[in-house]
Scaffold this motif. Structure first.
Motif, short mmCIF file in Angstrom:
data_model
loop_
_atom_site.label_atom_id
_atom_site.label_comp_id
_atom_site.label_asym_id
_atom_site.label_seq_id
_atom_site.Cartn_x
_atom_site.Cartn_y
_atom_site.Cartn_z
N VAL A 205 -22.43 -30.65 63.60
CA VAL A 205 -23.35 -30.12 62.60
C VAL A 205 -22.94 -30.61 61.21
O VAL A 205 -23.77 -31.06 60.41
N GLY A 206 -21.63 -30.52 60.94
CA GLY A 206 -21.13 -31.00 59.66
C GLY A 206 -21.32 -32.50 59.48
O GLY A 206 -21.61 -32.97 58.37
N PHE A 207 -21.17 -33.25 60.56
CA PHE A 207 -21.37 -34.70 60.50
C PHE A 207 -22.78 -35.03 60.02
O PHE A 207 -22.98 -35.86 59.14
N CYS A 208 -23.78 -34.33 60.59
CA CYS A 208 -25.18 -34.58 60.22
C CYS A 208 -25.44 -34.21 58.76
O CYS A 208 -26.07 -34.97 58.01
N GLY A 209 -24.95 -33.03 58.35
CA GLY A 209 -25.17 -32.60 56.98
C GLY A 209 -24.48 -33.50 55.97
O GLY A 209 -25.06 -33.85 54.93
N THR A 210 -23.24 -33.88 56.27
CA THR A 210 -22.49 -34.75 55.36
C THR A 210 -23.10 -36.14 55.30
O THR A 210 -23.09 -36.78 54.24
N PHE A 211 -23.64 -36.62 56.42
CA PHE A 211 -24.27 -37.93 56.44
C PHE A 211 -25.45 -37.95 55.46
O PHE A 211 -25.59 -38.87 54.64
N ALA A 212 -26.30 -36.92 55.54
CA ALA A 212 -27.46 -36.85 54.63
C ALA A 212 -27.01 -36.70 53.18
O ALA A 212 -27.59 -37.31 52.27
N GLU A 213 -25.97 -35.89 52.97
CA GLU A 213 -25.46 -35.68 51.60
C GLU A 213 -24.89 -36.97 51.02
O GLU A 213 -25.20 -37.35 49.90
N GLY A 214 -24.03 -37.64 51.81
CA GLY A 214 -23.40 -38.86 51.32
C GLY A 214 -24.40 -39.98 51.09
O GLY A 214 -24.33 -40.70 50.09
N ALA A 215 -25.34 -40.14 52.02
CA ALA A 215 -26.35 -41.19 51.87
C ALA A 215 -27.23 -40.94 50.65
O ALA A 215 -27.52 -41.86 49.87
N SER A 216 -27.64 -39.69 50.45
CA SER A 216 -28.51 -39.37 49.32
C SER A 216 -27.78 -39.54 47.99
O SER A 216 -28.32 -40.10 47.02
N ILE A 356 -32.26 -40.96 58.31
CA ILE A 356 -31.50 -39.83 57.78
C ILE A 356 -32.25 -38.53 57.99
O ILE A 356 -31.65 -37.49 58.33
N THR A 357 -33.56 -38.55 57.84
CA THR A 357 -34.37 -37.36 58.08
C THR A 357 -34.26 -36.92 59.54
O THR A 357 -34.17 -35.72 59.84
N ALA A 358 -34.23 -37.89 60.46
CA ALA A 358 -34.06 -37.56 61.87
C ALA A 358 -32.69 -36.94 62.14
O ALA A 358 -32.55 -36.01 62.95
#
Length: 389
Positions: A205-216, A356-358
């Motif tokens: 769960v953290g991986f997905c959230g951090t991925f979107a945060e870091g990419a954005s 990223i949205t996915a």
């Protein structure tokens, strides 16, 4: 100073160190005549250092005690701030960034562990607000850094002065932390804490959230420039709006956690972030894209704090649980900007943010992993899994 205010100040100081250094990267590049590819490799040393050191942080906290470990690592983190500007050559700067990352990651783990101990003692969620204080510290210090750069203040002077000030403030904050808890009867965390199965589920769960945060955070300004033809001012404002939305949401996030629970908050945030991602992908004007990034910031803001809280209950000690999941989230933050860039180059910027949205949608579906584990499940996991040191 109460324990809650003390740990909040610790988080703010940690954020201030990060925010200060980020504003002087251009000075370092010019001072050492670094090409973009060399600078990129040097900057990579920081997350690599954190990734290597984090799994050992739980053992450090167990041996020294949470309060002592937090004070020690925060002091080291503040002291490291003065070093990059003193590097005489690129190899020295790379070594300094490696040490800087190790101090940052280890301090991150022990201060979050200390926060979770206090959260349990208070019987209410405080972790999201503490991460909000990290954002406040980073934004405030970043503003000071921008002013210092604008006035032409030498980075060696700027970083040394801020390092000294933060050492004093961090020392005062550390004095207000709760005394070390006795570790008698508590099994020592493994020397190198690889994530358990339960922590892997939380970490995903953290991986997905951090991925979107870091990419954005890394690509928002570039995206609105390339896709929506935004000017430099609007591009910079897009990143600022994204960060401000994250900070504001974290500061009020604990109220929603107490009302709805962590799982519902992460699922609701995921829905908001998906809506933001759709605006980013579909929008072709700067203001629509900015609104989309704002929603993404709101949606993913409390994911990492709540993942840390869930991991603290999934490990034998809070330190071991946080260390395991922090390793996963740092890995995500390490690869997210690069993967986003590769996807944008191979396909397009909108296609990259559709991906990223996915990923955020997947986070929404996996949020159930944040439910508290039944009593005894953690000990059972420890017995079933091989020791890692």
């Amino acid at each position: 100073m109460t324990n809650h205010r003390a740990i909040a100040l610790v988080f703010a100081v940690h954020g201030a160190v990060a925010g200060t250094l980020s504003t002087r990267i251009p000075w370092l590049q010019e001072h050492l005549d670094l090409t973009p590819d060399v600078l990129g490799l040097i900057l990579l040393c920081q997350p690599v250092g954190a990734f290597v050191a984090m799994p050992m942080a739980g053992r450090l906290a167990h041996r020294l005690g949470g309060r002592t470990a937090t004070r020690l690592m925060l002091a080291l983190w503040c002291a490291c701030l003065a070093l990059p500007a003193l590097a005489p050559s690129p190899p020295w700067l790379a070594a300094i960034f490696l040490l800087y990352g190790m101090a940052a990651g280890t301090c991150d783990v022990v201060m979050n562990s200390q926060a979770l101990v206090l959260e349990r003692r208070l019987g209410r969620s405080i972790i999201a607000g503490l991460h909000g204080m990290w954002c406040v510290g980073s934004l405030a210090a970043g503003g000071v850094g921008v002013l210092a750069a604008h006035l032409g203040i030498d980075a060696r002077v700027h970083l040394a002065v801020v390092s000294a000030v933060l050492l004093v403030v961090g020392g005062l904050a550390g004095r207000g932390l709760a005394a070390n808890e006795s570790s008698e009867g508590v099994p020592a965390p493994r020397r190198f804490a690889l994530p358990s199965r339960a922590i892997l589920a939380v970490g995903l769960v953290g991986f997905c959230g951090t991925f979107a945060e870091g990419a954005s955070a890394n690509w928002a300004a570039v995206y609105v420039t390339a896709v929506a033809s935004a000017g430099p001012g609007v591009a910079a404002a897009t990143y600022t709006v994204f960060m401000l939305c994250m900070a504001a949401t974290r500061l009020v996030g604990d109220r929603f956690v107490r009302w709805m629970g962590a799982v519902a908050v992460v699922r609701g945030g995921g829905i908001v972030a998906v809506a933001g991602g759709v605006l980013v992908v579909a929008g072709r004007t700067p203001w629509v894209c900015m609104a989309g990034f704002a929603l993404v910031g709101v949606g993913v803001a409390v994911v990492v704090p709540l993942v840390f809280a869930a991991a603290g209950g999934a490990g034998v000690t809070p330190g071991e649980g946080v260390a395991g999941v922090a390793t996963i989230t740092y890995l995500s933050g390490l690869i997210a900007p690069a993967v986003t860039g590769w996807a944008a180059g191979a396909l397009s910027y909108p296609a990259a943010f559709a991906m990223i949205t996915a990923i955020v949608a997947g986070m929404t579906l996996l949020a159930g992993a944040l439910r508290p584990r039944p009593a005894g499940a953690v000990a059972q996991d420890r017995q079933l899994e091989p020791m890692a040191g």
